[in-house]
Design a protein around this motif. Structure first.
Motif, mmCIF file in Angstrom:
data_model
loop_
_atom_site.group_PDB
_atom_site.id
_atom_site.type_symbol
_atom_site.label_atom_id
_atom_site.label_comp_id
_atom_site.label_asym_id
_atom_site.label_seq_id
_atom_site.Cartn_x
_atom_site.Cartn_y
_atom_site.Cartn_z
ATOM 1 N N ASP A 88 12.594 6.813 1.747
ATOM 2 C CA ASP A 88 12.930 6.648 0.153
ATOM 3 C C ASP A 88 11.851 5.305 0.600
ATOM 4 O OD1 ASP A 88 14.236 5.491 2.729
ATOM 5 O OD2 ASP A 88 15.249 4.365 1.367
ATOM 6 N N TYR A 89 11.188 5.001 -1.226
ATOM 7 C CA TYR A 89 10.771 4.000 -1.139
ATOM 8 C C TYR A 89 11.094 2.761 -1.189
ATOM 9 C CZ TYR A 89 6.777 0.941 -2.847
ATOM 10 O OH TYR A 89 5.918 0.462 -3.628
ATOM 11 N N ASP A 90 9.755 1.682 0.041
ATOM 12 C CA ASP A 90 10.839 -0.088 0.031
ATOM 13 C C ASP A 90 10.386 -0.358 -0.961
ATOM 14 O OD1 ASP A 90 11.715 -2.238 1.117
ATOM 15 O OD2 ASP A 90 10.448 -2.375 2.638
ATOM 16 N N ASN A 91 11.351 -1.016 -1.360
ATOM 17 C CA ASN A 91 11.052 -2.042 -2.981
ATOM 18 C C ASN A 91 11.276 -3.145 -2.936
ATOM 19 O OD1 ASN A 91 11.008 -0.060 -5.261
ATOM 20 N ND2 ASN A 91 12.852 0.888 -4.885
ATOM 21 N N THR A 92 11.007 -3.769 -1.880
ATOM 22 C CA THR A 92 11.596 -4.408 -0.997
ATOM 23 C C THR A 92 9.981 -5.843 -0.377
ATOM 24 O OG1 THR A 92 12.670 -4.240 1.318
ATOM 25 C CG2 THR A 92 14.137 -3.943 -1.243
ATOM 26 N N LYS A 93 9.074 -4.524 -0.218
ATOM 27 C CA LYS A 93 8.017 -5.257 0.094
ATOM 28 C C LYS A 93 6.732 -4.931 -0.540
ATOM 29 C CE LYS A 93 10.107 -5.351 4.978
ATOM 30 N NZ LYS A 93 11.511 -5.252 4.733
ATOM 31 N N ASP A 94 5.818 -5.568 -0.907
ATOM 32 C CA ASP A 94 4.649 -4.700 -0.875
ATOM 33 C C ASP A 94 3.251 -6.143 -0.761
ATOM 34 O OD1 ASP A 94 5.118 -3.824 -2.995
ATOM 35 O OD2 ASP A 94 4.675 -4.845 -4.936
ATOM 36 N N LEU A 95 2.360 -5.445 -0.034
ATOM 37 C CA LEU A 95 1.022 -6.803 0.316
ATOM 38 C C LEU A 95 0.512 -7.113 -0.942
ATOM 39 C CD1 LEU A 95 0.501 -7.239 3.785
ATOM 40 C CD2 LEU A 95 -0.732 -5.620 3.607
ATOM 41 N N ILE A 96 0.308 -7.767 -0.793
ATOM 42 C CA ILE A 96 -0.867 -8.875 -1.488
ATOM 43 C C ILE A 96 -2.340 -8.738 -1.023
ATOM 44 C CG2 ILE A 96 -0.937 -9.884 -4.615
ATOM 45 C CD1 ILE A 96 0.911 -7.514 -4.716
ATOM 46 N N SER A 97 -2.996 -9.084 -1.827
ATOM 47 C CA SER A 97 -4.395 -9.333 -1.677
ATOM 48 C C SER A 97 -5.626 -9.448 -2.664
ATOM 49 C CB SER A 97 -5.577 -8.674 -0.279
ATOM 50 O OG SER A 97 -6.498 -9.624 0.150
ATOM 51 N N ASP A 98 -6.244 -10.591 -2.508
ATOM 52 C CA ASP A 98 -7.810 -11.090 -3.301
ATOM 53 C C ASP A 98 -8.694 -11.148 -3.363
ATOM 54 O OD1 ASP A 98 -6.654 -13.281 -2.791
ATOM 55 O OD2 ASP A 98 -6.597 -14.144 -4.352
ATOM 56 N N ASP A 99 -8.668 -10.651 -0.933
ATOM 57 C CA ASP A 99 -9.680 -11.135 -0.954
ATOM 58 C C ASP A 99 -10.316 -9.059 -1.192
ATOM 59 O OD1 ASP A 99 -10.773 -11.468 1.955
ATOM 60 O OD2 ASP A 99 -11.010 -9.412 2.128
ATOM 61 N N HIS A 100 -11.830 -9.657 -1.298
ATOM 62 C CA HIS A 100 -13.209 -8.776 -1.256
ATOM 63 C C HIS A 100 -12.542 -7.204 -0.651
ATOM 64 C CE1 HIS A 100 -16.948 -6.648 -1.173
ATOM 65 N NE2 HIS A 100 -16.668 -6.586 -2.959
ATOM 66 N N ASP A 101 -12.849 -7.490 0.426
ATOM 67 C CA ASP A 101 -12.677 -6.384 1.607
ATOM 68 C C ASP A 101 -11.263 -5.987 1.035
ATOM 69 O OD1 ASP A 101 -15.091 -7.503 2.659
ATOM 70 O OD2 ASP A 101 -14.230 -8.152 3.987
ATOM 71 N N ALA A 102 -9.930 -6.791 0.943
ATOM 72 C CA ALA A 102 -9.206 -5.312 1.121
ATOM 73 C C ALA A 102 -9.269 -4.293 -0.233
ATOM 74 C CB ALA A 102 -7.659 -6.787 1.043
ATOM 75 N N VAL A 103 -9.716 -5.317 -1.344
ATOM 76 C CA VAL A 103 -9.122 -4.813 -3.193
ATOM 77 C C VAL A 103 -10.737 -3.081 -2.598
ATOM 78 C CG1 VAL A 103 -10.645 -4.877 -5.479
ATOM 79 C CG2 VAL A 103 -9.737 -6.957 -3.860
ATOM 80 N N ALA A 104 -11.947 -3.687 -1.730
ATOM 81 C CA ALA A 104 -12.981 -2.688 -1.796
ATOM 82 C C ALA A 104 -11.644 -1.812 -1.071
ATOM 83 C CB ALA A 104 -13.930 -2.983 -0.842
ATOM 84 N N TRP A 105 -10.818 -2.330 0.175
ATOM 85 C CA TRP A 105 -10.410 -1.117 0.906
ATOM 86 C C TRP A 105 -8.864 -0.202 -0.037
ATOM 87 C CZ3 TRP A 105 -4.863 -0.180 2.072
ATOM 88 C CH2 TRP A 105 -4.528 0.408 3.609
#
Length: 278
Positions: free
Chosen positions: A244-261
């Motif tokens: 089942d999908y975990d609705n309780t956790k999200d990994l959020i980033s505004d870092d350039h490397d993370a967005v490129a990833w």
């Protein structure tokens, strides 16, 4: 698989001493990182690392013997081999830091939706934040997600989960703000969306797709991940190991490397998808 395993074991035997020597001492690791970052004199190293000159001198002398560092006047520098070793040490530190920092996000979750290429680049997610549902704020991940979406110039997403409240959100984005949207969805999710938006909005969707503002792709596989990447943000969600999908956790980033990833992950799934026509 057995062949690859044996190959890695044999390689490890060949480099075991070097790995233990370079990574097994916090003093040597700190010296190498400092040299890689441009800190070169004994006084600079002493100030940065916070240990005695004699300890630094002893360790750096051994590093020189192993051709990892060299000396140019009063300055210590990494040799080409030293640079290769240090870059890899620093990258491994970053990867391990991501695993430790977001342990709750990885533990008991299905990572099969992330290709090996990006597992190897997991250090790119270091400058991220884990958004969790909390007592009194159970919708915190969803609220943060909507905040990100509403201030984006373009949106790319992959999902095999259905959230009815997101239909209204994306209708607003597409119809009111004319934002570029590209989605990769399973057949099941596409059918639920079409049923949920109504005939009038379906015509608007067709118009937006004809203009190129909206692109929808169909993926015919079980996608075990849900994520959105925008011009500024990455939002990443995982499934539990149980399915089942975990609705309780999200990994959020505004870092350039993370967005490129995130963009690389999107391309990975788009290459497995077919364009959808209403």
């Amino acid at each position: 698989m057995i062949h690859i395993t044996l190959e890695y074991i044999e390689m490890y035997h060949d480099v075991e001493d070097l790995i233990k020597y370079t990574s097994g001492s916090s003093v040597r690791v700190k010296i190498l990182i400092c040299l890689c970052e441009g800190i070169q004199t004994m006084s600079e190293l002493k100030k940065e690392i916070g240990i005695s000159s004699s300890t630094i001198s002893y360790n750096i002398g051994n590093l020189e013997k192993k051709k990892i560092t060299s000396k140019n006047g009063e300055k210590y520098i990494l040799t080409p081999i030293g640079k290769l070793i240090t870059y890899n040490i620093m990258e491994n530190i970053k990867k391990t830091a991501v695993i430790t920092k977001f342990q709750k996000f990885w533990l008991h979750h299905d990572l099969s939706g992330i290709p090996l290429e990006l597992i190897k680049r997991i250090g790119d997610l270091y400058h991220s934040s884990l958004i969790e549902s909390e007592s009194g704020e159970i919708y915190k991940p969803h609220e943060k997600y909507q905040e990100i979406i509403l201030k984006s110039k373009y949106i790319k997403g992959v999902s095999s989960i259905f959230r009815f409240n997101y239909i209204e959100l994306f209708q607003y984005i597409i119809l009111e703000n004319d934002i570029y949207v590209e989605l990769i969805l399973t057949n099941d999710i596409i059918q639920k969306i079409i049923e949920g938006i109504g005939q009038d909005n379906l015509k608007h969707l067709e118009t937006s797709m004809a203009k190129g503002n909206v692109k929808i792709w169909v993926i015919n596989k079980d996608v075990r991940i849900a994520f959105t990447v925008t011009d500024k943000y990455l939002s990443l969600g995982l499934f539990h190991e149980q399915g089942d999908y975990d609705n309780t956790k999200d990994l959020i980033s505004d870092d350039h490397d993370a967005v490129a990833w995130g963009n690389t992950l999107f391309e990975y799934y788009r290459n497995q998808s077919q364009k959808f026509q209403v």
